[in-house]
Design a protein around this motif. Structure first.
Motif, mmCIF file in Angstrom:
data_model
loop_
_atom_site.group_PDB
_atom_site.id
_atom_site.type_symbol
_atom_site.label_atom_id
_atom_site.label_comp_id
_atom_site.label_asym_id
_atom_site.label_seq_id
_atom_site.Cartn_x
_atom_site.Cartn_y
_atom_site.Cartn_z
ATOM 1 N N LYS A 1 0.773 -1.303 0.342
ATOM 2 C CA LYS A 1 -0.154 -0.061 0.028
ATOM 3 C C LYS A 1 0.961 1.381 0.126
ATOM 4 O O LYS A 1 1.705 1.326 0.862
ATOM 5 C CB LYS A 1 -0.809 0.149 1.199
ATOM 6 C CG LYS A 1 -2.040 1.174 1.147
ATOM 7 C CD LYS A 1 -3.140 0.599 2.155
ATOM 8 C CE LYS A 1 -4.194 1.668 2.365
ATOM 9 N NZ LYS A 1 -4.959 1.595 3.424
ATOM 10 N N ILE A 2 0.271 2.120 -0.976
ATOM 11 C CA ILE A 2 1.387 3.530 -0.960
ATOM 12 C C ILE A 2 0.616 4.629 -0.724
ATOM 13 O O ILE A 2 -0.713 4.632 -1.335
ATOM 14 C CB ILE A 2 1.944 3.440 -2.679
ATOM 15 C CG1 ILE A 2 3.094 2.566 -2.700
ATOM 16 C CG2 ILE A 2 2.353 4.975 -3.058
ATOM 17 C CD1 ILE A 2 3.592 2.615 -4.109
ATOM 18 N N VAL B 1 -3.259 1.963 -3.701
ATOM 19 C CA VAL B 1 -2.775 3.409 -4.026
ATOM 20 C C VAL B 1 -3.800 4.552 -3.495
ATOM 21 O O VAL B 1 -4.773 4.392 -3.877
ATOM 22 C CB VAL B 1 -2.185 4.078 -5.238
ATOM 23 C CG1 VAL B 1 -1.621 5.435 -5.243
ATOM 24 C CG2 VAL B 1 -1.318 2.846 -5.868
ATOM 25 N N ILE B 2 -3.474 5.078 -2.138
ATOM 26 C CA ILE B 2 -4.261 6.300 -1.938
ATOM 27 C C ILE B 2 -3.626 7.617 -1.855
ATOM 28 O O ILE B 2 -2.473 7.657 -1.697
ATOM 29 C CB ILE B 2 -4.975 6.086 -0.291
ATOM 30 C CG1 ILE B 2 -3.888 5.894 0.681
ATOM 31 C CG2 ILE B 2 -5.756 4.747 -0.350
ATOM 32 C CD1 ILE B 2 -4.213 5.901 2.078
ATOM 33 N N TYR C 1 -0.726 7.944 8.598
ATOM 34 C CA TYR C 1 -0.007 6.985 7.938
ATOM 35 C C TYR C 1 0.049 5.699 8.525
ATOM 36 O O TYR C 1 -0.123 4.692 7.717
ATOM 37 C CB TYR C 1 1.580 7.671 8.067
ATOM 38 C CG TYR C 1 2.669 6.802 7.504
ATOM 39 C CD1 TYR C 1 3.167 7.042 6.318
ATOM 40 C CD2 TYR C 1 3.326 5.493 7.974
ATOM 41 C CE1 TYR C 1 4.022 6.224 5.637
ATOM 42 C CE2 TYR C 1 4.267 4.862 7.590
ATOM 43 C CZ TYR C 1 4.632 5.218 6.410
ATOM 44 O OH TYR C 1 5.702 4.317 6.045
ATOM 45 N N LYS C 2 0.021 5.600 9.934
ATOM 46 C CA LYS C 2 0.055 4.495 10.591
ATOM 47 C C LYS C 2 -1.369 3.751 10.385
ATOM 48 O O LYS C 2 -1.524 2.500 10.238
ATOM 49 C CB LYS C 2 0.235 4.492 12.138
ATOM 50 C CG LYS C 2 1.814 4.731 12.167
ATOM 51 C CD LYS C 2 2.022 4.417 13.546
ATOM 52 C CE LYS C 2 3.723 4.833 13.795
ATOM 53 N NZ LYS C 2 3.870 5.571 15.099
ATOM 54 N N ASP D 1 3.129 1.483 3.528
ATOM 55 C CA ASP D 1 4.486 0.847 3.445
ATOM 56 C C ASP D 1 5.366 1.821 2.852
ATOM 57 O O ASP D 1 6.613 1.972 3.123
ATOM 58 C CB ASP D 1 4.518 -0.251 2.356
ATOM 59 C CG ASP D 1 3.694 -1.367 2.735
ATOM 60 O OD1 ASP D 1 3.709 -1.848 3.813
ATOM 61 O OD2 ASP D 1 2.929 -1.979 1.931
ATOM 62 N N VAL D 2 4.807 3.130 2.202
ATOM 63 C CA VAL D 2 5.515 4.169 1.844
ATOM 64 C C VAL D 2 4.552 5.376 1.503
ATOM 65 O O VAL D 2 3.499 5.066 1.031
ATOM 66 C CB VAL D 2 6.628 3.867 0.843
ATOM 67 C CG1 VAL D 2 5.984 3.175 -0.512
ATOM 68 C CG2 VAL D 2 7.416 5.036 0.319
ATOM 69 N N LEU D 3 5.243 6.292 1.711
ATOM 70 C CA LEU D 3 4.510 7.730 1.039
ATOM 71 C C LEU D 3 5.316 8.350 0.137
ATOM 72 O O LEU D 3 6.542 8.649 0.402
ATOM 73 C CB LEU D 3 4.262 8.708 2.512
ATOM 74 C CG LEU D 3 3.581 9.861 2.170
ATOM 75 C CD1 LEU D 3 1.966 9.657 1.821
ATOM 76 C CD2 LEU D 3 3.903 10.899 3.344
#
Ligand code: F6P
Length: 365
Positions: free
Chosen positions: A8-9, A40-41, A106-107, A112-114
């Motif tokens: 998930k990004i 992707v969000i 984010y949590k 997994d990454v921004l």
């Protein structure tokens, strides 16, 4: 690209908008969704979306057909800063540290990454979020082209193209009316847009922040041209240009912004002074935000696409804290912290600058 643990990004666009942002979002999301089955969000309005958990899931259909569209489908903000978040209290604005909310978002999404797409303000905030434990990959953008560690940012070529078109149009009216036209372009503290559009548009005088100008030399050049029968002249001035020993022209202070100072208006002062000192009829044009709008040029579409694919690659390979960059014409990776450590100004031995000088273009010095 091989196996990756990225499922998930999150992605956001922050800072001033520029042509090509949608092309990056498209490049990241299409490959992530279609090739790697990654969710992707997109956070809305830059870091504001991260603080407020305002997001939208991006599907293939959301990012299809946006390559040529200016602006950003996610919205942006050059004010929202999680570490100094502006809150209106009656007629007053107070600032709060809401970074914990941003980190919680984010949590909560189990990202997994921004991926953050932005200029130096955006990257400085990203750098703090990295220190606070977030996994971030950055994509540099700015029409100003003032980010060190990358040869070009997308948005710059589009802004230069718009400014050049404006200069071309001003040429014909300057010629008809035998006037001096002073054209102000953006670029903050760097003269890249002025240099590139000024040379491409055949400006007679180009004033950039890196070379403080002498108004007497500027007027002398204009009078010389007049004397030789050139009854019009084009002066291209960067918003951050200043006279020798003088100050920057500030248009406003935006208290809640990371960089509070907004430059602008030097063309008006310059026009008055030139008219008074030379007697030549002079007009000012401030191109302004038109430079940030519209469809990206082919160069910017391609650079944005390369950067988007590059950012996804870095994310999947676990190169967190890194930014994609253009080095020797190739996409490379550099630490975000290094990229924000200094501004990229026009060096005085820049080949385009030297070439313009050799053709007789004045830089007011
Ligand atoms: O950094 C991009 C830029 O367009 C600069 O060239 C300009 O000085 C500034 O942003 C304008 O900011 P704002 O959109 O807040 O007026």
């Amino acid at each position: 690209m091989g196996k990756s643990r990225i499922r998930k990004i999150g992605i956001l666009t922050a800072g001033g908008d520029c042509p090509g942002l949608n092309a990056v979002i498209r490049a990241v999301a299409k490959a992530a969704i279609n090739d790697f089955d990654i969710q992707v969000i997109g956070f809305r309005d830059g870091y504001d979306g991260l603080v407020r958990n305002n997001f939208t899931e991006l599907k293939n259909s959301d990012v299809s057909g946006i390559l040529t569209v200016g602006g950003t489908i996610l919205g942006t903000s050059n004010i929202a800063n999680p570490y100094r978040y502006a809150i209106s209290k009656g007629s007053k604005v107070v600032f709060q540290d809401l970074s914990k909310e941003a980190i919680a978002t984010y949590k909560k999404h189990r990202l997994d990454v921004l991926i953050v797409i932005g200029g130096d303000g955006t990257l400085s905030i990203a750098s703090k979020l990295i220190d606070d434990g977030l996994k971030i990959v950055a994509v540099p953008k700015t029409i100003d082209n003032d980010l060190s560690e990358t040869e070009f940012t997308f948005g710059f070529d589009s802004a230069v193209t718009t400014a050049t078109e404006a200069i071309d149009k001003l040429h014909s009216t300057a010629q008809s009316h035998h006037r001096v036209m002073v054209v102000e372009v953006m670029g903050r503290y760097a003269g890249w847009i002025a240099l590139y559009s000024g040379v491409a548009g055949g400006g007679d005088i180009i004033l950039i922040p890196e070379i403080p100008f002498d108004i007497n030399k500027v007027c002398m050049k204009l009078e010389q041209r007049h004397h030789y029968g050139k009854r019009f002249s084009i002066v291209v001035v960067a918003e951050g240009a200043k006279p020798k020993g003088g100050k920057l022209t500030v248009s406003k202070i935006v208290e809640c912004s990371t960089d509070k100072v907004r430059l602008g208006g030097i063309a008006n002062h310059l026009t008055d002074t030139i008219e008074k000192m030379t007697g030549l009829e002079t007009r000012a044009t401030i191109i302004g935000h038109v430079q940030r709008g519209g469809s990206p040029t082919a160069f910017d579409r391609n650079l944005a696409t390369l950067f988007g694919s590059g950012a996804l690659y870095l994310a999947m390979k676990g190169y967190f804290g890194m930014m994609v960059a253009l080095k020797n014409g190739k996409v490379a990776k550099v630490p975000i912290k290094k990229a924000v450590s200094k501004l990229k100004l026009v060096p005085l031995n820049n080949p385009l600058l030297l070439s313009a000088r050799s053709l007789g273009t004045s830089f007011g010095d």
